[in-house]
Design a protein around this motif. Structure first.
Motif, PDB file in Angstrom:
ATOM      1  N   VAL B 151     -72.197  38.020  35.085  1.00 13.07           N
ATOM      2  CA  VAL B 151     -71.318  38.592  33.945  1.00 13.07           C
ATOM      3  C   VAL B 151     -70.069  38.877  34.744  1.00 13.07           C
ATOM      4  N   SER B 154     -64.478  39.199  31.598  1.00 18.89           N
ATOM      5  CA  SER B 154     -63.526  38.360  30.471  1.00 18.89           C
ATOM      6  C   SER B 154     -64.492  38.182  29.453  1.00 18.89           C
ATOM      7  N   GLY B 155     -65.815  38.460  29.402  1.00 19.24           N
ATOM      8  CA  GLY B 155     -66.667  38.243  28.477  1.00 19.24           C
ATOM      9  C   GLY B 155     -66.822  39.112  27.159  1.00 19.24           C
ATOM     10  N   LYS B 157     -65.959  41.144  23.532  1.00 15.98           N
ATOM     11  CA  LYS B 157     -65.561  40.768  22.252  1.00 15.98           C
ATOM     12  C   LYS B 157     -65.243  41.896  21.509  1.00 15.98           C
ATOM     13  N   SER B 196     -71.773  42.162  27.917  1.00 19.11           N
ATOM     14  CA  SER B 196     -70.966  40.900  27.817  1.00 19.11           C
ATOM     15  C   SER B 196     -69.852  40.871  28.668  1.00 19.11           C
ATOM     16  N   ALA B 197     -69.361  41.851  29.442  1.00 16.40           N
ATOM     17  CA  ALA B 197     -68.474  42.122  30.436  1.00 16.40           C
ATOM     18  C   ALA B 197     -68.733  43.361  31.443  1.00 16.40           C
ATOM     19  N   SER B 216     -60.625  40.345  28.825  1.00 18.87           N
ATOM     20  CA  SER B 216     -61.411  39.738  27.472  1.00 18.87           C
ATOM     21  C   SER B 216     -60.459  39.539  26.414  1.00 18.87           C
TER      22      SER B 216
END
Lengths: 292, 292
Positions: B151, B154-155, B157, B196-197, B216
């Motif tokens: 993880v 930067s992931g 959203k 996601s991050a 992100s």
């Protein structure tokens, strides 16, 4: 009276501190060699190393910071060379007085960049921290070495010749800031001469040869030493920060391979011989971080 | 007037220093995340991290050295956790005033040993050096993470929820010296919640949430924050050294998985939401090493 760190030598201190740490399955060489060695199970072995330089100890407040940056990285590369390996990824930690000019930091990283561009290795990350005064640069990294090329300090045998690259002593006049880590020489050595043991000379031959001999379970005798022009034998033995390679090799191998040593490399000189444990000379001197 | 390091913020300084460093083929995540990530080509990914603590900045001369040792290692383990990984081999560099008692150093290594024994990780080597005054401990290490569990910061959203483990603020009262790196929690999170991050909170939510959102490419809004008992909201946002996990997750995933969060883990709380870039709040405060 309370015992202070200065009352113990550096080697004794480290031995004391490391008692009681378990090893790991994949850690095939732990503390005590130039690098730690990890076996990932297949492919090349991984080398791990960390090293630090401190203002007022390894460089002066007025030393150009580009040279400081070069030195901080070159010392670690020298350790990868000493194992027969090459650098891969480096992490740089800088702890520094916030009053330092930004230009000082710029210079430091210019030196780091130059050294990596010259010798290989990728900057993978790092950290900055405030330090109440002065500066300390700590460089950690991983390298790799082909299994068959790995050389430890402990592989020397009685009868092996002891050799060094380059000339020793007087590093303080400038070489300690702009030395060339012996990566190319080490790569040649592990491919052709196949040393039985190897390390880099950072604390002076007088300190480092006994370490190599001890790791190999040997005594040693010492002959002539190639001194830097203008240096006495005592300086060549004791000054430290030579960043040359110290290695041992069987006399037969030496005779066969030494004539092939490339002309554009620094000289490779025999300085002594390993003997059975308990025989030979003892040496004093060299650099100790904690002795007065 | 010459520009001093204190005139630049830490993030601006690092961005400036890292310009012009080439990446490497195997380096898939370089400077800017909690760890660098190396892809060895097959098997788990390798995590690289270095971190340092300094007397007078991260601990006091009178802090028991066992706690200093614990903290020096736990900080690095917290960074491995933040990537979804586990520690493997660590290198410890100690630069210290030679006038420190040997007992201080013994305590330091006792703390290091305890932390490794509790959370995993093998001491592979290190170095000691003299420091003109005080002490600095720099810990570097490698960890590993399964490819599918990695993880990054930067992931995230727009629309993702922002969550934290534990309670924030007031770390200076003691937690900054004896915190538990959230390795078990991170391992659960990457297996079940699949953030996601993610990153660890070291400089305070006010500093670290903007970093995650920026990485992100998002804005954010912030709601209630779980504060340590007795702490104000400002303290929970700005104190730093929480060493909790900050993560983002899709609302659907949160709804499905959050009820399964183990009861013996610290609380997991929603504190906000990621928004499209340019929308939402901005935050000030948090810890900066070089600002006055």
């Amino acid at each position: 009276m309370k015992k202070r760190l200065r009352d113990l030598g550096e080697d004794a201190l480290i031995a004391r501190l490391l008692r009681g740490f378990p090893g790991g399955e994949k850690l095939i060489v732990g503390p005590g060699d130039d690098c730690a060695v990890v076996d990932p199970g297949r492919g090349p072995l991984r080398l791990l190393k960390t090293d630090a330089i401190v203002e007022g100890v390894h460089f002066l407040p007025e030393t150009p910071s580009e040279k400081v940056g070069w030195k901080s990285v070159a010392r670690v590369l020298s350790d990868f060379a000493a194992m027969g390996g090459v650098p891969e990824h480096l992490l740089v930690t800088v702890a520094v007085d916030p009053e330092k000019p930004v230009a000082w930091m710029d210079g430091l990283y210019r030196g780091i960049r130059k050294c990596l561009a010259t010798y290989g290795g990728v900057l993978a990350g790092g950290e900055t921290s405030r330090l109440p005064s002065g500066a300390m640069i700590s460089v950690a990294g991983e390298g790799s070495v082909e299994r068959k090329h790995l050389v430890l300090r402990s592989g020397g045998k009685p009868g092996d010749l002891v050799a060094v690259t380059g000339r020793l002593g007087g590093s303080i006049r400038g070489k300690h800031l702009n030395f060339a880590p012996r990566l190319a020489e080490a790569s040649w050595l592990v491919r052709h001469l196949r040393p039985s043991a190897m390390m880099d000379l950072s604390d002076g031959l007088a300190k480092d040869l006994p370490r190599l001999a001890e790791a190999s379970g040997c005594g040693f005798e010492l002959g002539e030493v190639p001194a830097t022009r203008g240096c006495t034998r005592a300086q060549a033995l004791g000054d430290g920060e030579d960043y040359e390679l110290l290695l041992t090799v069987s006399p037969r191998r030496w005779k066969a391979i030494c004539p092939l040593w490339p002309k554009d490399f620094p000289p490779l000189s025999i300085v002594g011989k390993l003997l059975p444990r308990g025989q030979g000379t003892s040496l004093t001197g060299g650099w100790d971080h904690f002795s007065p």
